[in-house]
Scaffold this active site. Structure first.
Site, PDB file in Angstrom:
ATOM      1  N   HIS C  57      16.558  76.959 -82.393  1.00 11.12           N
ATOM      2  CA  HIS C  57      16.726  75.566 -82.830  1.00 11.12           C
ATOM      3  C   HIS C  57      15.502  74.724 -82.484  1.00 11.12           C
ATOM      4  CE1 HIS C  57      20.791  76.843 -83.295  1.00 11.12           C
ATOM      5  NE2 HIS C  57      20.990  76.960 -82.015  1.00 11.12           N
ATOM      6  N   HIS C 219      23.674  77.696 -86.498  1.00 11.09           N
ATOM      7  CA  HIS C 219      23.550  79.063 -85.971  1.00 11.09           C
ATOM      8  C   HIS C 219      23.593  80.086 -87.081  1.00 11.09           C
ATOM      9  CE1 HIS C 219      24.918  76.779 -82.489  1.00 11.09           C
ATOM     10  NE2 HIS C 219      24.217  77.631 -81.804  1.00 11.09           N
TER      11      HIS C 219
END
Ligand SMILES: Nc1ncnc2c1ncn2[C@@H]1O[C@H](COP(=O)(O)OP(=O)(O)O)[C@@H](O)[C@H]1O
Ligand SMILES: Nc1ncnc2c1ncn2[C@@H]1O[C@H](COP(=O)(O)OP(=O)(O)O)[C@@H](O)[C@H]1O
Ligand SMILES: [Mg+2]
Ligand SMILES: [Mg+2]
Ligand SMILES: [Mg+2]
Ligand SMILES: [Mg+2]
Lengths: 211, 333, 333, 211
Positions: C57, C219
């Site tokens: 991320h 995700h």
């Protein structure tokens, strides 16, 4: 043997706009192979603008060419915008003031255009650029005029030479423009600018009544 | 390829509008002709800096308009140089009476259009100098090509020249600094995937699943050589070798190391790149004194990266560190 | 999918090493257990802020370690919550004697591992509070699900709570501010392409060439609904409607508008997104007082974006604007 | 009827490491469908660590389970690490001090593991999680032991029930874990954690000599 006037000049530019729009995708693909994939888009944007500027415009062929030149310069961008714009601008200067263009005037137009292009872009014949269309075109036009060809025949000779020049760019290794970054890998592809220039010159002949 | 756009023909225009609205404290945008300038207008007595070129390399150049960097930026259509008109308008907007420096990446289109614009601006009484950046070592010299391309090193030129202008240097001095940075910076890039120009809708080139393209430019043009996908460390070596050999960089040199993402490569990978590049420089006794990692000179969504090394001296470090406030780079204020 | 990596199992470790080397002025990294902390060590008397979660991320969270934001970050394997040990180590490194706030994105794995770590840290005498972020309106409430996910709004929580800690607020107050930001922030995302986890080597889901996935997480997990690719403006509307209805936001509200890229979407498109989002807020009488546009909470190379809206008040604006110095966000110093 | 000792416990854990490695890709694919595609990687990392920690480790079954539990907690991460770790930790507490585990002890082990899992993760049977494997396993083990089954038979009953439970997750709509974000779209896919739990329990039965 009557010369070609403003009607022809207008018709040439409008036909060019149509033919470029028609070949937009093909020109994009050529430029994708050895350039950055925008040549069809660039010229299409420019000649559409030329077409709409012509609406209501009056004057000599030179006036219309000058209008087209400045429009190309201010709408195309990229390499082809200033180069084609300069070519047309120099061409218009060469035939300034004339109402009708005879064979010799057409040779002067094409020669000045080619010279303007070369002096602006510094490319030589064989560098795999639009010079490879304009240069044989100017030469062939001169030869045709010397042999006594009509204006339409002069333009047809120029178009045919340009088409041959464009085809002849295929095996060349580029030394100017984006394709030059590819080195040897640029060989085997036709130069997009030479191809579009051949289309432009063929439109000139067609506008003069040559099939 | 899918894109979050509306009309493909209006991508640049709408994006600039969004940019100006998101950063209204920093910039204003003119829509016709299209250019971006500092919100406060030109700074009186300061040399103005203008850069521009085809869009699709964001944040270059609009993201670098602001204190300590550019005064105006001119975005052309995607990957297509802007025409002279907006460059002239941006030049006027950037002019604070001390002249304007054009920072032009070396592409035929950019050079020609900026040249015409400079002529027109001069005709309106604005003194213009141009510096053409050409840091890409992947391209052979101008005997064989249109000359080396200006790529990621352009950011460093814009930043450091911008700092010199902010310091109060005159046009010659700012141009001199820009030339000095350009002379001391070298870059080379790699692509893992092509990019897709919105109005074209097709990839700019094809790459097999196990191939990479070395010496890639930033316009979706193919690179110089294609090779099998190798490890990140090996790719770094393939890029760094020609960079370091070219200037050349050597033991004892002080440098700024810049790892630039092409747009579609995650930051994790850029830092893996940086790690190896810093390691190699360290092994050769070259000091990394400043660093920059991120997507600053992109090629739409292309996956890939470039490495840029700039040789530093005390003055360049001082200018680099001085206060900077743009949308994409900011420090010290 | 091609990646610029060496050993897929060492992606996080090597990337953190590169990050620490590029930002040595800001951070130090411990490699075993793996965490990143501010270069100077904990600030005595200041509440420490620790966040973490799966990698992939970036710049979240390591890119937000520094003055005015986090004291330490704990990167797990790609998309996998870190284990308690490095969280405990980071908590110790962040502890300046005034207690530590854990900022945890609401995922079962993150919550459980941070819980265990908090227990262990407490056993070592460190006071720990946790704030769990859950700003994603795409997820139904916890009657039906593991509860809303923490997504891009987490950046705003980290920034504003970090500013409160820097101002000298005590642990309760900092936790309170973090809770307040979380309570006033809403997000929703869209994906155009999936991403590929390095060790998996296959896309996280399949999307046809004319499909988009709405309500995507960060995700690589599929979203809630799949729909035909529509224009950017329409996508913005599909995301903004549920966001604005949820808090709800209404006329006269002051907001921060954050358009976040998932990693693989060019900045041009993010600004097209921002343009429309700002327009819609304007039409509804909602003021955009602050903005943030860029790739801050990414999902590797996924193409897509999310929109986050935070309701502001004077205090939140003041905290947002206060000096900040991290690798990914910086202003005022 | 001899109980199962430390050798069995070690063998179980080593067989688990092997079977998870073998099914890594399958578990990744299951997790990709309704989660984030890392379950196989997570457990593989964890059980490889367990396997190497076991090298040279001594003690009762409970000691080995505790070692495995703390190793899972400190190497797996994600949701499954703390959950499986807690299950094993609670299980080990339930059989603490014993050198050999008879059928009743195995029931206590599995029941405590299931309870630990549920209290930590708050999932109920039917929520489409690993509870759907552990819960029927604990129940089936209890029933088998009550009916006088040997330790190996108890474990076989647990494994079979876990396998049934894992298969039964397919039509369910998830209410816990990442799959819950998908809502109705989670139906039609087997839960990765339930599947890996069934593999783990089958390894326990095999280690006890049940084919
Ligand atoms: N120096 C030059 N002289 C003449 N023609 C050139 C030169 N450089 C490029 N060209 C022509 O321009 C064409 C490319 O035009 P275009 O794609 O519109 O611009 P750009 O290269 O900026 O994207 C090439 O195919 C070539 O014919
Ligand atoms: N609250 C919960 N209770 C029990 N099991 C759960 C819970 N949440 C998730 N799980 C299990 O964890 C599995 C996913 O594990 P894993 O993929 O390793 O972690 P993550 O979801 O963090 O990526 C799911 O398939 C499910 O069986
Ligand atoms: Mg082109
Ligand atoms: Mg171009
Ligand atoms: Mg995970
Ligand atoms: Mg998972």
């Amino acid at each position: 043997m009557a010369g070609l006037g403003a009607d022809w000049a207008r018709d040439w530019l409008l036909r060019t706009a149509a033919v470029i729009a028609e070949h937009r995708t093909e020109l994009l693909a050529l430029d994708r192979a050895i350039g950055d994939g925008d040549h069809g888009e660039n010229l299409d944007r420019g000649f559409q603008a030329v077409a709409s500027k012509l609406d209501g415009a009056e004057g000599t062929p030179a006036d219309l060419f000058k209008l087209a030149a400045t429009t190309l310069i201010s709408t195309v961008g990229g390499a082809s915008g200033p180069l084609l714009g300069t070519a047309l601008l120099k061409g218009s200067v060469a035939v300034q003031g004339r109402e009708e263009l005879d064979s010799d005037a057409l040779v002067a137009l094409l020669t000045a255009a080619r010279d303007g292009l070369v002096s602006r872009g510094k490319a030589e014949p064989g560098d795999k650029t639009m010079v490879d269309a304009w240069s044989p075109a100017a030469i062939a036009a001169g030869e045709a005029a010397t042999a006594g060809a009509s204006p339409a025949e002069v333009l047809a000779a120029a178009a045919e030479a340009a088409e041959g020049g464009a085809a002849a760019t295929e095996p060349l290794v580029a030394r100017k423009g984006r394709a030059s970054y590819l080195g040897e890998r640029s060989a085997g592809h036709r130069d997009p600018g030479a191809q579009s220039s051949a289309l432009i010159l063929r439109a000139a002949a067609r506008a003069a009544g040559h099939p | 390829m899918k894109k979050l756009v509306n009309d493909p023909k209006r991508v640049v225009e709408e994006s600039v509008a969004g940019f100006a609205s998101a950063h209204a404290d920093l910039v204003t945008a003119s829509s016709d002709p299209l250019f971006i300038a500092r919100a406060g207008g030109a700074t009186r007595g300061k040399v103005g800096l203008v850069s521009g070129g085809g869009s699709g390399h964001e944040p270059l150049h609009a993201g670098f308009v602001g204190y300590g960097m550019l005064d105006a930026a001119v975005p052309g259509p995607v990957f297509t140089s802007p025409t002279p008109d907006p460059i002239v308008a941006a030049t006027k907007a950037a002019d604070g009476g001390a002249g304007v420096l054009h920072i032009v990446k070396n592409y035929t289109g950019d050079v020609l259009n900026f040249e015409t614009a400079a002529d027109l601006a001069l005709a309106e009484g604005i003194e213009v100098r141009a510096v053409v950046t050409d840091d890409d070592v992947a391209v052979r010299d101008s005997l064989y090509t249109a000359g080396r391309r200006g790529v990621a090193g352009t950011v460093l030129v814009e930043r450091i020249a911008g700092a010199a202008a902010e310091r109060g240097d005159d046009l010659d001095a700012v141009a001199g600094i820009a030339e000095r940075v350009n002379a001391n910076v070298r870059s080379m890039g790699v692509a893992l995937t092509p990019c897709v120009v919105p109005h074209a809708g097709e990839p700019s080139f094809e790459l097999a699943d196990d191939e990479i393209e070395l010496g890639i430019g930033i316009h979706g043009e193919p690179g110089r050589t294609r090779t099998k996908l190798v490890s990140a460390d090996e790719v770094v070596d393939l890029l760094l070798d020609p960079i370091l050999a070219d200037l050349p960089f050597g033991e004892g040199d002080r440098t700024l190391l810049f790892v630039n993402g092409m747009g579609g490569t995650p930051l994790v990978e850029l830092y893996i790149f940086f790690r190896r590049a810093a390691e190699v420089l360290g092994e050769r006794g070259i000091a990394v004194e400043r660093s920059l990692v991120g997507n600053f000179v992109t090629s739409l969504e292309m996956q890939g990266a470039s490495i840029t090394v700039l040789k530093l001296d005390d003055e360049l470090v001082e200018l680099w560190d001085s206060p900077l406030h743009t949308a994409a780079l900011r420090w010290g204020r």
